[in-house]
Design an enzyme around this catalytic site. Structure first.
Site, mmCIF file in Angstrom:
data_model
loop_
_atom_site.group_PDB
_atom_site.id
_atom_site.type_symbol
_atom_site.label_atom_id
_atom_site.label_comp_id
_atom_site.label_asym_id
_atom_site.label_seq_id
_atom_site.Cartn_x
_atom_site.Cartn_y
_atom_site.Cartn_z
ATOM 1 N N ASP A 218 3.127 -9.860 -9.343
ATOM 2 C CA ASP A 218 4.265 -9.116 -9.856
ATOM 3 C C ASP A 218 5.238 -10.012 -10.617
ATOM 4 O O ASP A 218 5.137 -11.248 -10.570
ATOM 5 C CB ASP A 218 4.992 -8.376 -8.717
ATOM 6 C CG ASP A 218 5.198 -9.234 -7.471
ATOM 7 O OD1 ASP A 218 5.059 -10.463 -7.571
ATOM 8 O OD2 ASP A 218 5.494 -8.674 -6.416
ATOM 9 N N ASN B 6 9.510 -4.055 5.010
ATOM 10 C CA ASN B 6 9.241 -2.606 4.976
ATOM 11 C C ASN B 6 7.760 -2.313 4.715
ATOM 12 O O ASN B 6 7.392 -1.180 4.441
ATOM 13 C CB ASN B 6 10.118 -1.928 3.909
ATOM 14 C CG ASN B 6 9.789 -2.402 2.499
ATOM 15 O OD1 ASN B 6 8.914 -3.244 2.309
ATOM 16 N ND2 ASN B 6 10.478 -1.857 1.518
ATOM 17 N N HIS C 119 5.893 -3.583 2.229
ATOM 18 C CA HIS C 119 5.421 -3.603 0.842
ATOM 19 C C HIS C 119 4.434 -4.744 0.609
ATOM 20 O O HIS C 119 4.478 -5.772 1.284
ATOM 21 C CB HIS C 119 6.574 -3.604 -0.182
ATOM 22 C CG HIS C 119 7.340 -4.872 -0.335
ATOM 23 N ND1 HIS C 119 8.720 -4.913 -0.368
ATOM 24 C CD2 HIS C 119 6.944 -6.158 -0.500
ATOM 25 C CE1 HIS C 119 9.122 -6.153 -0.554
ATOM 26 N NE2 HIS C 119 8.060 -6.939 -0.630
ATOM 27 N N GLU D 207 6.381 -0.515 -3.245
ATOM 28 C CA GLU D 207 7.311 -0.104 -2.203
ATOM 29 C C GLU D 207 6.766 1.116 -1.444
ATOM 30 O O GLU D 207 5.838 1.778 -1.925
ATOM 31 C CB GLU D 207 8.656 0.231 -2.859
ATOM 32 C CG GLU D 207 9.350 -0.977 -3.483
ATOM 33 C CD GLU D 207 10.015 -1.896 -2.459
ATOM 34 O OE1 GLU D 207 9.561 -1.969 -1.301
ATOM 35 O OE2 GLU D 207 10.994 -2.573 -2.846
HETATM 36 C C1 GLP Z 1 8.533 -10.331 -2.241
HETATM 37 C C2 GLP Z 1 7.271 -10.229 -3.120
HETATM 38 C C3 GLP Z 1 6.070 -9.979 -2.265
HETATM 39 C C4 GLP Z 1 6.245 -10.825 -1.018
HETATM 40 C C5 GLP Z 1 7.300 -10.235 -0.149
HETATM 41 C C6 GLP Z 1 7.695 -11.086 1.027
HETATM 42 O O1 GLP Z 1 9.636 -9.728 -2.705
HETATM 43 N N1 GLP Z 1 7.281 -9.335 -4.230
HETATM 44 O O2 GLP Z 1 4.898 -10.286 -2.974
HETATM 45 O O3 GLP Z 1 5.061 -10.858 -0.305
HETATM 46 O O4 GLP Z 1 8.391 -9.847 -0.913
HETATM 47 O O5 GLP Z 1 8.545 -12.111 0.651
HETATM 48 P P1 GLP Z 1 8.908 -13.341 1.584
HETATM 49 O O6 GLP Z 1 7.693 -14.147 1.703
HETATM 50 O O7 GLP Z 1 10.015 -14.052 0.861
HETATM 51 O O8 GLP Z 1 9.346 -12.775 2.881
#
Ligand code: GLP
Length: 255
Positions: A68, A136, A138, A143
């Site tokens: 992304d 959540n 995702h 989302e």
């Molecule tokens: C982010 C990314 C995801 C990631 C998730 C967890 O915003 N878009 O690909 O896996 O949220 O993030 P973190 O590893 O900082 O908890």
């Protein structure tokens, strides 16, 4: 489904790196990559292991596809996922940028950008997809509520995600992103999901043991034949409490 539970996050990250390098030695050349704080120790371990083994992945036919990117951020912005990848993986490994694909959140036509990314993904095929998980549930920036048939698309971030990411972001956090869809992710031959910390425990337990639920995007991974979760003890706490009902569905290993 395989579930590895490590005592701490560094061990979970190192094991993730070990599995990625094993996949590379077994012939994997197309890697789907993720961002987020969970991936910082994973990429550090990957760089350390690649250096220790004297592997020169820059001269190979290796290609990477990130999940992304934010809409409206130049690639050079310190909060962009391109910059994150550059700092933590691409520069340390000297990977040429033409083989490191990321969505362009500044494209004039974002729909066309998504369609083009899908074409590249389908032509090449992902050998392995690395995923984190949002609190959540995702995956990528899909989302809760995202259709499981989704290809690469534009997504408005949920208030949960905005609240979770705002503090770490240098400047105003964009509220939209382009992301590989849930269908696109499920096309990978193998999927590694890394979750570290107590804040992920509920999402992990629901993703693995809960019902298939469009409001918990990671539960879609139950439909994939080759998924490995790499957890630290805190992220595994709720799963271990729920696990009895679904022992037939997974193999748990403590590492
Ligand atoms: C982010 C990314 C995801 C990631 C998730 C967890 O915003 N878009 O690909 O896996 O949220 O993030 P973190 O590893 O900082 O908890």
């Amino acid at each position: 489904m395989q579930v590895y539970i490590a005592d701490d996050g560094l061990r979970a990250a190192d094991l993730t790196a070990e599995l990625m390098i094993k996949a590379y030695h077994d012939g994997a050349r197309t890697f789907g990559l993720a961002t987020g704080q969970t991936m910082v120790p994973v990429y550090q371990a990957l760089v350390d292991r690649i250096r220790a083994q004297g592997l020169d992945v820059s001269r190979d036919d290796l290609q990477t596809f990130n999940l992304d990117e934010y809409v409206g951020l130049p690639a050079t912005h310190p909060g962009s996922f391109r910059q994150f990848m550059q700092e933590h993986l691409f520069s340390p490994l000297h990977l040429p940028s033409e083989r490191c694909h990321l969505l362009n959140g500044m494209a004039a036509d974002l729909n066309q950008e998504c369609a083009h990314y899908d074409e590249l993904l389908e032509r090449r095929g992902l050998d392995i997809q690395l995923l984190g998980i949002g609190t959540n549930g995702h995956i990528g920036y899909n989302e809760p509520g995202t259709a499981w048939e989704s290809r690469t698309h534009r997504m408005r971030l949920s208030q949960d995600t905005i609240a979770q990411n705002r503090d770490q972001f240098p400047g105003d956090l964009p509220e939209e992103a382009l992301t590989m869809g849930i269908w696109s992710i499920l096309q990978a031959k193998a999927i590694l999901v890394v979750a570290i910390g107590a804040s992920k425990a509920e999402a992990v337990a629901k993703a693995i043991c809960g019902p298939l639920d469009v409001n918990l995007p990671a539960s879609a991974l139950q439909n994939h034949p080759d998924v490995t979760y790499l957890l630290d003890a805190k992220a595994a706490e709720r799963l271990l409490a729920d696990q009895s009902a679904k022992e037939d569905r997974m193999v748990i290993r403590r590492v």
